[in-house]
Design a protein around this motif. Structure first.
Motif, PDB file in Angstrom:
ATOM      1  N   PHE A 197      49.317  30.369  55.537  1.00  0.00           N
ATOM      2  CA  PHE A 197      48.618  30.156  54.260  1.00  0.00           C
ATOM      3  C   PHE A 197      49.368  29.047  53.521  1.00  0.00           C
ATOM      4  O   PHE A 197      49.945  29.236  52.470  1.00  0.00           O
ATOM      5  N   HIS A 198      49.320  27.843  54.075  1.00  0.00           N
ATOM      6  CA  HIS A 198      50.084  26.722  53.531  1.00  0.00           C
ATOM      7  C   HIS A 198      49.457  26.181  52.257  1.00  0.00           C
ATOM      8  O   HIS A 198      48.225  26.038  52.158  1.00  0.00           O
ATOM      9  N   LEU A 199      50.300  25.850  51.311  1.00  0.00           N
ATOM     10  CA  LEU A 199      49.866  25.282  50.030  1.00  0.00           C
ATOM     11  C   LEU A 199      49.868  23.756  50.138  1.00  0.00           C
ATOM     12  O   LEU A 199      50.845  23.173  50.639  1.00  0.00           O
ATOM     13  N   LYS A 200      48.804  23.128  49.624  1.00  0.00           N
ATOM     14  CA  LYS A 200      48.694  21.675  49.745  1.00  0.00           C
ATOM     15  C   LYS A 200      48.181  21.064  48.451  1.00  0.00           C
ATOM     16  O   LYS A 200      47.514  21.723  47.652  1.00  0.00           O
ATOM     17  N   LYS A 201      48.526  19.785  48.302  1.00  0.00           N
ATOM     18  CA  LYS A 201      47.979  19.000  47.198  1.00  0.00           C
ATOM     19  C   LYS A 201      47.904  17.553  47.676  1.00  0.00           C
ATOM     20  O   LYS A 201      48.874  17.043  48.242  1.00  0.00           O
ATOM     21  N   PRO A 202      46.788  16.875  47.468  1.00  0.00           N
ATOM     22  CA  PRO A 202      46.615  15.523  48.009  1.00  0.00           C
ATOM     23  C   PRO A 202      47.559  14.492  47.392  1.00  0.00           C
ATOM     24  O   PRO A 202      47.983  13.553  48.062  1.00  0.00           O
ATOM     25  N   SER A 203      47.896  14.672  46.107  1.00  0.00           N
ATOM     26  CA  SER A 203      48.695  13.669  45.424  1.00  0.00           C
ATOM     27  C   SER A 203      49.635  14.375  44.448  1.00  0.00           C
ATOM     28  O   SER A 203      49.196  14.914  43.432  1.00  0.00           O
ATOM     29  N   ALA A 204      50.925  14.374  44.771  1.00  0.00           N
ATOM     30  CA  ALA A 204      51.894  15.130  43.972  1.00  0.00           C
ATOM     31  C   ALA A 204      52.201  14.429  42.646  1.00  0.00           C
ATOM     32  O   ALA A 204      52.167  13.195  42.544  1.00  0.00           O
ATOM     33  N   LEU A 205      52.520  15.259  41.642  1.00  0.00           N
ATOM     34  CA  LEU A 205      52.951  14.768  40.343  1.00  0.00           C
ATOM     35  C   LEU A 205      54.367  15.264  40.078  1.00  0.00           C
ATOM     36  O   LEU A 205      54.757  16.344  40.543  1.00  0.00           O
ATOM     37  N   VAL A 206      55.117  14.490  39.280  1.00  0.00           N
ATOM     38  CA  VAL A 206      56.473  14.925  38.904  1.00  0.00           C
ATOM     39  C   VAL A 206      56.405  16.302  38.240  1.00  0.00           C
ATOM     40  O   VAL A 206      57.284  17.151  38.440  1.00  0.00           O
ATOM     41  N   SER A 207      55.350  16.547  37.478  1.00  0.00           N
ATOM     42  CA  SER A 207      55.209  17.823  36.767  1.00  0.00           C
ATOM     43  C   SER A 207      54.945  18.999  37.707  1.00  0.00           C
ATOM     44  O   SER A 207      54.973  20.155  37.271  1.00  0.00           O
ATOM     45  N   ASP A 208      54.698  18.731  38.990  1.00  0.00           N
ATOM     46  CA  ASP A 208      54.529  19.812  39.966  1.00  0.00           C
ATOM     47  C   ASP A 208      55.877  20.387  40.404  1.00  0.00           C
ATOM     48  O   ASP A 208      55.927  21.411  41.086  1.00  0.00           O
ATOM     49  N   SER A 209      56.959  19.742  40.041  1.00  0.00           N
ATOM     50  CA  SER A 209      58.291  20.221  40.426  1.00  0.00           C
ATOM     51  C   SER A 209      58.507  21.617  39.854  1.00  0.00           C
ATOM     52  O   SER A 209      58.436  21.830  38.630  1.00  0.00           O
ATOM     53  N   ALA A 210      58.770  22.562  40.737  1.00  0.00           N
ATOM     54  CA  ALA A 210      58.886  23.978  40.342  1.00  0.00           C
ATOM     55  C   ALA A 210      59.261  24.777  41.584  1.00  0.00           C
ATOM     56  O   ALA A 210      59.424  24.232  42.669  1.00  0.00           O
ATOM     57  N   LEU A 211      59.355  26.086  41.376  1.00  0.00           N
ATOM     58  CA  LEU A 211      59.631  27.020  42.475  1.00  0.00           C
ATOM     59  C   LEU A 211      58.324  27.713  42.851  1.00  0.00           C
ATOM     60  O   LEU A 211      57.630  28.238  41.974  1.00  0.00           O
ATOM     61  N   TYR A 212      57.987  27.692  44.127  1.00  0.00           N
ATOM     62  CA  TYR A 212      56.718  28.225  44.596  1.00  0.00           C
ATOM     63  C   TYR A 212      56.952  29.428  45.504  1.00  0.00           C
ATOM     64  O   TYR A 212      57.784  29.387  46.420  1.00  0.00           O
TER      65      TYR A 212
END
Lengths: 114, 113
Positions: free
Chosen positions: A74-89
């Motif tokens: 169940f891999h998490l994906k995003k086409p275009s990362a943002l600096v604001s996506d920096s976090a713990l998942y």
């Protein structure tokens, strides 16, 4: 017993590049699957969830995840990362049932740089 | 709605002291739970409750007690604090519907010295 594996402690990606955070699970039956995000000094909030149906799940902030039963992933994906996506998942699973409990992976820290 | 509210946000205890971490939710959720978060270990379930008057142990219950006298409140008691209980504690709640997600409080950072 159910379990969740997140093989990467940290994922580094440049802003604008696609990102993938990996998750595999081990659970009997048809599980519910969740991705949670934790920003610094905050609680966890759900990004997306898979219950049943379409294997591609779309969630908040442009994230999506694909349920793959044969690979139990169940891999998490995003086409275009943002600096604001920096976090713990965190990836999490539970089996259907009122008293069923969430089982979490160990978490993956996503670092997005300019 | 406030969601899930935890108090205090920070606490320092001496070994052997006792304390209660408070958790309250205003969403009328039946299911509540307590987790601890430690580096490299993800979140581990301490205790949970499926309704008022009903509690059960999770993965790491030793040293902790809970009670659920109302739907809204689910306090976690540390009986005699130990340094191994230094952690970040999260309370969560969810409804009992199919596939519902848990809502988390902002956490309590506890240090036992």
């Amino acid at each position: 017993a159910q379990s969740v594996a997140q093989p990467e402690d940290q994922v580094n990606v440049a802003e604008g590049n696609p990102l993938t955070v990996k998750c595999t699970y081990s659970v009997s039956g048809n599980p519910y699957l969740f991705w949670y995000v934790q920003y610094p000094n905050r609680g966890l909030q759900v990004l997306l969830k898979y219950i049943t149906g379409d294997n591609l799940v779309k969630g908040s902030y442009g994230f999506e995840a694909e349920f793959n039963k044969s690979q139990t992933s169940f891999h998490l994906k995003k086409p275009s990362a943002l600096v604001s996506d920096s976090a713990l998942y965190f990836c999490a699973t539970r089996t259907p049932g009122t008293a069923s409990k969430l089982t979490f992976g160990t978490g993956t820290r996503l670092q997005v740089t300019l | 709605n406030a969601g899930v509210t935890q108090t205090p946000k920070f606490q320092v205890l001496k070994t052997g002291q006792s304390m209660t971490l408070q958790c309250a939710q205003d969403m009328n959720h039946e299911y509540m739970s307590w987790y601890r978060q430690d580096p490299g270990m993800g979140l581990r379930l301490i205790h949970y409750s499926v309704g008022a008057g009903i509690t059960d142990q999770g993965e790491v219950p030793n040293g902790y007690n809970v009670s659920r006298s109302t739907t809204e409140d689910f306090p976690l008691r540390l009986l005699s604090a130990a340094p191994s209980q230094t952690s970040v504690y999260f309370c969560a709640s969810r409804s009992t519907g199919r596939g519902t997600e848990a809502f988390f409080g902002q956490g309590t950072r506890l240090t036992v010295v």
